[in-house]
Scaffold this active site. Structure first.
Site, PDB file in Angstrom:
ATOM      1  N   HIS A  23       1.048  -1.268   0.246  1.00 43.26           N
ATOM      2  CA  HIS A  23      -0.353  -0.333   0.027  1.00 43.26           C
ATOM      3  C   HIS A  23       1.336   1.611   0.119  1.00 43.26           C
ATOM      4  O   HIS A  23       0.466   2.627   0.354  1.00 43.26           O
ATOM      5  CB  HIS A  23      -0.823   0.085   1.388  1.00 43.26           C
ATOM      6  CG  HIS A  23      -1.961  -0.457   1.092  1.00 43.26           C
ATOM      7  ND1 HIS A  23      -3.293  -0.115   0.200  1.00 43.26           N
ATOM      8  CD2 HIS A  23      -2.693  -2.456   1.231  1.00 43.26           C
ATOM      9  CE1 HIS A  23      -3.907  -1.526   0.190  1.00 43.26           C
ATOM     10  NE2 HIS A  23      -3.654  -2.548   0.750  1.00 43.26           N
ATOM     11  N   ASP A  25       2.479   1.593  -3.437  1.00 43.55           N
ATOM     12  CA  ASP A  25       2.578   1.800  -4.562  1.00 43.55           C
ATOM     13  C   ASP A  25       2.254   2.848  -4.857  1.00 43.55           C
ATOM     14  O   ASP A  25       2.522   3.796  -5.640  1.00 43.55           O
ATOM     15  CB  ASP A  25       2.877   1.209  -5.218  1.00 43.55           C
ATOM     16  CG  ASP A  25       1.545   0.471  -5.396  1.00 43.55           C
ATOM     17  OD1 ASP A  25       0.288   0.527  -4.637  1.00 43.55           O
ATOM     18  OD2 ASP A  25       1.014  -0.584  -6.534  1.00 43.55           O
ATOM     19  N   SER A 115      -4.212 -12.050 -10.543  1.00 45.90           N
ATOM     20  CA  SER A 115      -4.968 -12.411 -11.594  1.00 45.90           C
ATOM     21  C   SER A 115      -5.221 -11.146 -12.412  1.00 45.90           C
ATOM     22  O   SER A 115      -5.364 -11.031 -13.734  1.00 45.90           O
ATOM     23  CB  SER A 115      -6.009 -13.174 -11.416  1.00 45.90           C
ATOM     24  OG  SER A 115      -6.939 -12.758 -10.745  1.00 45.90           O
ATOM     25  N   ASP A 160       1.356  -3.623  -9.261  1.00 48.41           N
ATOM     26  CA  ASP A 160       0.820  -5.120 -10.225  1.00 48.41           C
ATOM     27  C   ASP A 160       1.606  -5.778 -11.914  1.00 48.41           C
ATOM     28  O   ASP A 160       1.793  -6.697 -12.050  1.00 48.41           O
ATOM     29  CB  ASP A 160      -0.776  -5.441  -9.667  1.00 48.41           C
ATOM     30  CG  ASP A 160      -0.737  -5.546  -8.326  1.00 48.41           C
ATOM     31  OD1 ASP A 160       0.087  -5.404  -7.475  1.00 48.41           O
ATOM     32  OD2 ASP A 160      -2.101  -5.374  -7.986  1.00 48.41           O
ATOM     33  N   TYR A 210     -10.579  -0.452  -0.415  1.00 45.59           N
ATOM     34  CA  TYR A 210      -8.888  -0.094  -0.880  1.00 45.59           C
ATOM     35  C   TYR A 210      -9.361   1.705  -1.461  1.00 45.59           C
ATOM     36  O   TYR A 210      -8.252   2.207  -0.800  1.00 45.59           O
ATOM     37  CB  TYR A 210      -8.840  -0.938  -2.113  1.00 45.59           C
ATOM     38  CG  TYR A 210      -7.636  -0.732  -3.516  1.00 45.59           C
ATOM     39  CD1 TYR A 210      -6.220  -1.472  -2.484  1.00 45.59           C
ATOM     40  CD2 TYR A 210      -7.267   0.336  -4.519  1.00 45.59           C
ATOM     41  CE1 TYR A 210      -5.031  -0.866  -3.185  1.00 45.59           C
ATOM     42  CE2 TYR A 210      -6.113   0.842  -4.757  1.00 45.59           C
ATOM     43  CZ  TYR A 210      -5.057   0.332  -4.186  1.00 45.59           C
ATOM     44  OH  TYR A 210      -3.501  -0.071  -4.983  1.00 45.59           O
TER      45      TYR A 210
HETATM   46  C1  GLA Z   1      -3.400  -3.822  -4.983  1.00 43.71           C
HETATM   47  C2  GLA Z   1      -3.323  -2.692  -6.091  1.00 43.71           C
HETATM   48  C3  GLA Z   1      -1.502  -2.470  -6.142  1.00 43.71           C
HETATM   49  C4  GLA Z   1      -1.499  -1.836  -4.658  1.00 43.71           C
HETATM   50  C5  GLA Z   1      -0.915  -3.103  -3.382  1.00 43.71           C
HETATM   51  C6  GLA Z   1      -1.489  -2.612  -2.646  1.00 43.71           C
HETATM   52  O1  GLA Z   1      -2.057  -5.084  -5.482  1.00 43.71           O
HETATM   53  O2  GLA Z   1      -3.722  -3.480  -6.765  1.00 43.71           O
HETATM   54  O3  GLA Z   1      -1.449  -1.010  -7.232  1.00 43.71           O
HETATM   55  O4  GLA Z   1      -1.580  -0.780  -4.344  1.00 43.71           O
HETATM   56  O5  GLA Z   1      -2.954  -3.135  -3.715  1.00 43.71           O
HETATM   57  O6  GLA Z   1       0.346  -2.742  -1.909  1.00 43.71           O
END
Ligand code: GLA
Length: 374
Positions: A23, A25, A115, A160, A210
């Site tokens: 959390h 990025d 995924s 990701d 989120y």
């Molecule tokens: C998800 C989001 C990423 C990142 C993570 C937490 O995977 O897609 O961009 O923020 O949560 O680190």
């Protein structure tokens, strides 16, 4: 089963684990993901029409997407990620040609192993390949991120999709999310193995939780910008945080504390990995989990049981929830010779404590996008 010889290209992109840097990025921090051998693979051939025809190895559905109205498929139950990816790639000025695509995903859905990023990235790479264009992996990652944000409604960071597109076999990535500069560090864990365990707790409302976290970090940034010369929350040093944390309202202070110290942990983790100091890396994983549990509040009962049961096992030197949270997978560093015994113990204890049956996945650290002509 797919008859591969009927297709022209086989294009894959990886799921990922995040070793540490959770959390942060979207706060401009450095993160340390690695791409997995669990992948989404797209078998593709041109079909000379104005449609992208989608099918899946694991689903009975087939879906046809009209290339001239790719923005109109958000409601699809299956195929919306592919449609969003195609739409954003087209919008960025790239050629899309009619094609048949079979999607074969070995990244477990809803496991926190991305995924969705694997699907987006492989779909874009496949579309570029079948259209006879090359592609730049970073541009693919950024377009896939835009698809996730604009089409799937998750205001995600870049980690990701970047890991899915640009991962390298055997390597951890030290990705600076502010500059997109990426260093690759050999993921040499010495006498330890990384065990990935899915808590298998069904989770919901993940997108809204989120997006709420993300919005809270934006609120913190706005407040601290009044005092500090910073462009993102990851710019806040621990000293600055100590000095100004009284300006942040309760929960916002906790979120910021997580971000500031998680950034520090990533620095220390990279140093530990470079020095082969896996014990320190393990201790940092434990600290990261505790911070996600107590300050960022993205874990939950089942993920906590899974990580903390692992942490208490004598062969395990560190365990944390990886990815967006509220469910999904933990990663644990475990003495190589004790992996089987550790897994048996963990799964049994977890079932007793939660009533859910967790699953351990076998996966290697692998290349991000691969393209093969069939
Ligand atoms: C998800 C989001 C990423 C990142 C993570 C937490 O995977 O897609 O961009 O923020 O949560 O680190």
């Amino acid at each position: 089963m797919i008859n591969q010889s009927e297709y022209k290209f086989k294009v894959s992109a990886s799921g990922r684990v995040n070793i540490i840097g959770e959390h942060i990025d979207y706060c401009g921090g450095k993160v340390m993901p690695a791409a997995l051998s669990l992948k989404n693979t797209v078998y593709v051939r041109p079909n000379g029409t104005n449609f992208i025809n989608l099918s899946w190895t694991t689903l009975p559905d087939t879906v046809s997407l009209d290339i001239s109205r790719l923005d109109s498929y958000k409601h699809l139950r299956y195929g919306n990620y592919q449609a969003g990816s195609a739409y954003l790639w087209q919008k960025a000025g790239h050629k899309i040609v009619g094609c048949d695509m079979v999607q074969d995903c070995t990244v477990p859905f809803g496991s926190g192993l991305s995924s969705s990023a694997a699907i987006e990235v492989s779909t874009i790479a496949a579309l570029a390949t079948v259209a006879g264009e090359g592609f730049d992996n970073v541009e693919v990652a950024l377009t896939a991120q835009a698809a996730e944000r604009q089409y799937a409604g998750v205001n995600c960071g870049i980690m990701d999709q970047y890991a899915s597109a640009c991962g390298k076999k055997g390597m951890a990535m030290l990705l600076d999310c502010k500059t997109l500069q990426c260093d690759y560090l050999p993921l040499d864990l010495g006498g330890y193995a990384m065990v990935i365990t899915d808590c298998k707790k069904p989770h919901n409302l993940v997108e809204s939780k989120y997006n709420e976290r993300r919005q809270q970090t934006e609120q913190a940034l706005a407040i601290l910008k009044e005092k500090l010369d910073i462009t993102c929350l990851a710019d806040v040093s621990p000293e600055d945080f100590q000095k100004y944390s009284h300006l942040l309202p309760g929960v916002i202070k906790n979120r910021t504390e997580h971000v500031v110290y998680e950034c520090e942990r990533v620095k220390r983790a990279a140093e530990a990995l470079r020095n082969g100091d896996i014990l320190t890396l393990g201790a940092l994983l434990n600290e990261s989990h505790a911070s996600l549990k107590n300050l960022y509040e993205t874990t939950g009962f089942e993920p906590d049981v899974l990580a903390e049961t692992a942490q208490a096992h004598p062969a395990c030197i560190g365990s944390r929830l990886t990815g967006g949270g509220f469910g999904g997978c933990t990663i644990s560093l475990v003495k190589k010779e004790c992996v089987q015994q550790f897994e048996d113990y963990l799964l049994k204890q977890y079932r007793q404590k939660t009533g859910y049956t967790a699953v351990c996945y076998r996966a290697d650290i692998d290349d991000g996008i691969t393209v093969e002509r069939i």
